[in-house]
Write a protein that holds these residues in place. Structure first.
Motif, PDB file in Angstrom:
ATOM      1  N   GLU A 100       0.852  -1.154   0.022  1.00  0.00           N
ATOM      2  CA  GLU A 100       0.009   0.030  -0.064  1.00  0.00           C
ATOM      3  C   GLU A 100       1.022   1.214   0.092  1.00  0.00           C
ATOM      4  OE1 GLU A 100      -3.377   0.410  -0.255  1.00  0.00           O
ATOM      5  OE2 GLU A 100      -4.245  -1.422   0.384  1.00  0.00           O
ATOM      6  N   ARG A 160      -7.107  -5.842   1.325  1.00  0.00           N
ATOM      7  CA  ARG A 160      -8.331  -5.386   0.122  1.00  0.00           C
ATOM      8  C   ARG A 160      -8.311  -6.809  -0.480  1.00  0.00           C
ATOM      9  NH1 ARG A 160      -8.260   0.421  -1.035  1.00  0.00           N
ATOM     10  NH2 ARG A 160      -6.511   1.327   0.065  1.00  0.00           N
ATOM     11  N   LYS A 189     -10.230  -9.045   1.943  1.00  0.00           N
ATOM     12  CA  LYS A 189     -11.488  -8.412   2.546  1.00  0.00           C
ATOM     13  C   LYS A 189     -11.935  -8.784   3.867  1.00  0.00           C
ATOM     14  CE  LYS A 189     -13.812  -7.747  -1.970  1.00  0.00           C
ATOM     15  NZ  LYS A 189     -14.996  -7.564  -2.643  1.00  0.00           N
ATOM     16  N   ARG A 231     -10.866   2.415   3.495  1.00  0.00           N
ATOM     17  CA  ARG A 231     -10.546   1.190   4.223  1.00  0.00           C
ATOM     18  C   ARG A 231     -10.958   1.163   5.688  1.00  0.00           C
ATOM     19  NH1 ARG A 231      -4.538   0.480   3.866  1.00  0.00           N
ATOM     20  NH2 ARG A 231      -4.740   2.547   2.903  1.00  0.00           N
ATOM     21  N   LYS A 252     -14.272  -0.079   5.442  1.00  0.00           N
ATOM     22  CA  LYS A 252     -14.543  -1.231   5.088  1.00  0.00           C
ATOM     23  C   LYS A 252     -14.128  -2.164   6.356  1.00  0.00           C
ATOM     24  CE  LYS A 252     -12.804  -0.719   0.355  1.00  0.00           C
ATOM     25  NZ  LYS A 252     -13.444  -1.224  -0.707  1.00  0.00           N
TER      26      LYS A 252
END
Length: 151
Positions: free
Chosen positions: A69, A100, A103, A130, A133
């Protein structure tokens, strides 16, 4: 000071006292802070912290592996990733990487520090996506007191 840095500095300070300084809220409002969907407003964050004094756990979802990332490397220069700034940096904060690809997140470290399903939790990342999420993932795993603090 960038807006993201101001938010994180205020959040860090709010963990030590039950409110976010009103000047920070005025700054964010006056400068048109645009939140991603699901990110709590400064007043919502302030109220959440005030209603849970000293018990909030901040979940930093950024990845310390900047090859995975790259954006997390940039945001970490302003606000180091939880657990990577020294032993006394950001108490009641934990780094739980939101992956990601899968998930998901490994919730074991959260449970190890006493994070139960009713523990007040603020998620955050580099920009808020995120963080949302992670909030959704925590809620799908039975956590009931979670907000997204953005990035």
């Amino acid at each position: 000071m960038s807006l993201s840095r101001a938010l994180k500095a205020s959040l860090k300070a709010s963990l030590k006292r039950p409110f976010i300084h009103h000047n920070t809220l005025r700054f964010m409002t006056a400068n048109g802070y645009n939140r991603k969907p699901g990110v709590s407003s400064p007043s919502e964050i302030s109220a959440f912290v005030a209603s849970n004094p000293g018990t909030v756990i901040v979940v930093d979802t950024r990845n310390p592996d900047f090859t995975v990332e790259p954006g997390d490397g940039r945001s970490s220069t302003l606000a180091p990733i939880s657990g990577y700034g020294g032993p006394s940096y950001r108490p009641r904060s934990i780094n739980l990487v939101y992956d990601r690809g899968s998930k998901s997140m490994d919730l074991t470290p959260l449970k190890e520090i006493g994070g139960g399903e009713d523990t007040p939790i603020i998620t955050h990342c580099g920009g808020g996506g995120r963080g949302q999420k992670a909030k959704d993932y925590l809620e799908s795993n039975g956590y009931t007191n979670v907000i997204n603090g953005g990035g």
